[in-house]
Design a protein around this motif. Structure first.
Motif, PDB file in Angstrom:
ATOM      1  N   ASP A  49       0.747  -1.410  -0.144  1.00 43.30           N
ATOM      2  CA  ASP A  49      -0.107  -0.015   0.107  1.00 43.30           C
ATOM      3  C   ASP A  49       0.838   1.162  -0.018  1.00 43.30           C
ATOM      4  O   ASP A  49       0.402   2.200  -0.827  1.00 43.30           O
ATOM      5  CB  ASP A  49      -0.814  -0.105   1.182  1.00 43.30           C
ATOM      6  CG  ASP A  49      -1.948  -1.049   0.922  1.00 43.30           C
ATOM      7  OD1 ASP A  49      -2.173  -1.527   0.075  1.00 43.30           O
ATOM      8  OD2 ASP A  49      -2.686  -1.287   2.311  1.00 43.30           O
ATOM      9  N   ALA A  50       1.814   1.225   0.648  1.00 42.94           N
ATOM     10  CA  ALA A  50       2.680   2.484   0.960  1.00 42.94           C
ATOM     11  C   ALA A  50       3.376   2.761  -0.487  1.00 42.94           C
ATOM     12  O   ALA A  50       3.749   3.866  -0.804  1.00 42.94           O
ATOM     13  CB  ALA A  50       3.854   2.295   1.993  1.00 42.94           C
ATOM     14  N   ARG A  53       1.053   4.179  -3.153  1.00 43.86           N
ATOM     15  CA  ARG A  53       0.601   5.207  -2.847  1.00 43.86           C
ATOM     16  C   ARG A  53       1.864   6.194  -3.359  1.00 43.86           C
ATOM     17  O   ARG A  53       1.590   7.306  -4.086  1.00 43.86           O
ATOM     18  CB  ARG A  53       0.533   5.902  -1.540  1.00 43.86           C
ATOM     19  CG  ARG A  53      -0.703   5.259  -0.840  1.00 43.86           C
ATOM     20  CD  ARG A  53      -0.972   5.908   0.424  1.00 43.86           C
ATOM     21  NE  ARG A  53      -0.066   5.558   1.478  1.00 43.86           N
ATOM     22  CZ  ARG A  53      -0.196   4.748   2.457  1.00 43.86           C
ATOM     23  NH1 ARG A  53      -1.130   3.732   2.268  1.00 43.86           N
ATOM     24  NH2 ARG A  53       0.725   4.207   3.044  1.00 43.86           N
ATOM     25  N   ARG A  54       2.926   5.944  -3.181  1.00 44.15           N
ATOM     26  CA  ARG A  54       4.358   6.729  -3.850  1.00 44.15           C
ATOM     27  C   ARG A  54       4.162   6.683  -5.552  1.00 44.15           C
ATOM     28  O   ARG A  54       4.430   7.784  -5.992  1.00 44.15           O
ATOM     29  CB  ARG A  54       5.621   6.071  -3.294  1.00 44.15           C
ATOM     30  CG  ARG A  54       5.740   6.326  -1.605  1.00 44.15           C
ATOM     31  CD  ARG A  54       7.066   6.187  -1.214  1.00 44.15           C
ATOM     32  NE  ARG A  54       7.977   4.993  -1.723  1.00 44.15           N
ATOM     33  CZ  ARG A  54       7.737   3.720  -1.032  1.00 44.15           C
ATOM     34  NH1 ARG A  54       6.926   3.794   0.222  1.00 44.15           N
ATOM     35  NH2 ARG A  54       8.396   2.663  -1.400  1.00 44.15           N
ATOM     36  N   ARG A  56       1.582   6.087  -7.316  1.00 44.88           N
ATOM     37  CA  ARG A  56       0.375   6.824  -7.917  1.00 44.88           C
ATOM     38  C   ARG A  56       0.446   8.256  -7.936  1.00 44.88           C
ATOM     39  O   ARG A  56       0.060   8.986  -8.772  1.00 44.88           O
ATOM     40  CB  ARG A  56      -0.827   6.318  -7.160  1.00 44.88           C
ATOM     41  CG  ARG A  56      -1.199   4.907  -7.641  1.00 44.88           C
ATOM     42  CD  ARG A  56      -2.223   4.267  -6.435  1.00 44.88           C
ATOM     43  NE  ARG A  56      -2.678   2.846  -7.091  1.00 44.88           N
ATOM     44  CZ  ARG A  56      -3.108   2.117  -6.113  1.00 44.88           C
ATOM     45  NH1 ARG A  56      -3.474   2.342  -4.824  1.00 44.88           N
ATOM     46  NH2 ARG A  56      -3.548   0.964  -6.386  1.00 44.88           N
ATOM     47  N   ALA A  57       1.293   8.689  -6.769  1.00 40.32           N
ATOM     48  CA  ALA A  57       1.415  10.312  -6.733  1.00 40.32           C
ATOM     49  C   ALA A  57       2.394  10.815  -7.697  1.00 40.32           C
ATOM     50  O   ALA A  57       2.387  11.833  -7.843  1.00 40.32           O
ATOM     51  CB  ALA A  57       2.248  10.395  -5.418  1.00 40.32           C
ATOM     52  N   THR A  64      -1.835  -3.858  -6.789  1.00 31.37           N
ATOM     53  CA  THR A  64      -0.941  -4.514  -5.790  1.00 31.37           C
ATOM     54  C   THR A  64      -1.551  -5.792  -5.721  1.00 31.37           C
ATOM     55  O   THR A  64      -2.910  -6.165  -6.003  1.00 31.37           O
ATOM     56  CB  THR A  64      -1.044  -3.839  -4.600  1.00 31.37           C
ATOM     57  OG1 THR A  64      -2.089  -3.602  -4.059  1.00 31.37           O
ATOM     58  CG2 THR A  64      -0.306  -2.441  -4.732  1.00 31.37           C
TER      59      THR A  64
END
Length: 286
Positions: A49-50, A53-54, A56-57, A64
């Motif tokens: 998840d982490a 997020r990075r 997609r930013a 995933t």
């Protein structure tokens, strides 16, 4: 600054096992920034998840899959997720690995089996799951992340040496079997890479020696340790059409550390302990 055109992988999908951190994440980032849809597979949902997020930013299309590569059913679900979201599996990167320091004479069968099951059997499971789809589309690339020349020896990591030597055997065998289907199979051997996973693996079972890669830098002809981005750049090349006539190779991305060096040129003198022998190459693909 990238050395590749921005949309090199536009319309392509890439599955990367062990993709939530270290070399795996660096590869995911570069494939994604060059247009690929990326699927990260890892055992840790939180890390996935982490990482997602990075990515997609940064504008990367990313999915995933919580997946233990030792489990065929979980691997199959990860492949189905990829097909559902992206319609194909164009590139598979077998990067998931386990490693830890252990003298060969005290290594348990359980320890040996754990690393072999993840590194070698996991590579088999993932590749076996995607290849029927690649055969159907008559194209695809499988990239295996190994260690620099395991046949020279990997002191205190016999399980990883055996597993990665096996992966190299699969690499060349699969390249010969599946070339007629337009499928290329290659490997990359990263040099000493002080990623989080590699550092923790070097420390397990060895509390007397804090994990450090700095002592390895002096053995690298290019004079520095590897970065995850070094392997990522090589992966972008080997999986692209620029490498369309390359299959069955193991590309050492190690700054020259695997080059044969005459004993007279080694700076160690005599009586060098085995744990600092010039043939030792730390794990870089965990």
């Amino acid at each position: 600054m990238s050395h590749f055109v921005a949309k090199l992988y536009a319309g392509k999908s890439v599955v990367i096992t062990g993709g939530a951190s270290g070399i795996g994440y660096a590869m995911a980032r570069e494939f994604g920034l060059h247009g690929a849809g990326v699927v990260l597979a890892s055992r840790s949902g939180d890390r996935l998840d982490a990482a997602a997020r990075r990515l997609r930013a940064l504008g990367v299309r990313c999915e995933t899959a919580v997946c233990d590569v030792r489990n065929e059913d979980e691997v199959a679900r990860a492949v189905e997720l990829t097909l559902d979201h992206f319609g194909a599996v164009d590139v598979l990167v077998n990067n998931a690995a386990a490693n830890f320091w252990s003298p060969a004479e005290t290594m348990s069968a359980r320890s040996f089996r754990t690393v072999v099951d993840i590194d070698l059997l996991g590579t088999f499971h993932c590749t076996r799951a995607v290849v029927p789809h690649m055969i159907e589309q008559q194209s695809g690339v499988v990239l295996n992340i190994v260690v620099t020349d395991p046949h020279r020896g990997f002191p205190y990591f016999a399980h990883a040496a055996a597993a990665k030597a096996g992966v190299l055997g699969l690499t060349t065998t699969w390249a010969r079997e599946w070339g007629r289907h337009g499928i290329r199979v290659n490997a990359i051997a990263p040099g000493p890479t002080p990623s989080e996973g590699a550092l923790s693996g070097m420390a397990v079972g060895r509390p007397d020696l804090p994990p450090s890669f700095e002592r390895h830098a002096q053995r690298v002809p290019l004079g520095r340790l590897a970065r995850p981005e070094d392997t990522a750049a090589a992966a972008l090349f080997l999986c692209s059409d620029a490498a369309a006539y390359i299959t069955g190779v193991n590309l050492a991305v190690d700054g020259g550390v695997s080059l044969p060096v005459p004993t007279s040129e080694l700076p160690y003198g005599t009586g060098v302990p085995a744990d600092v022998a010039p043939t030792e190459v730390p794990a870089g693909s965990g």
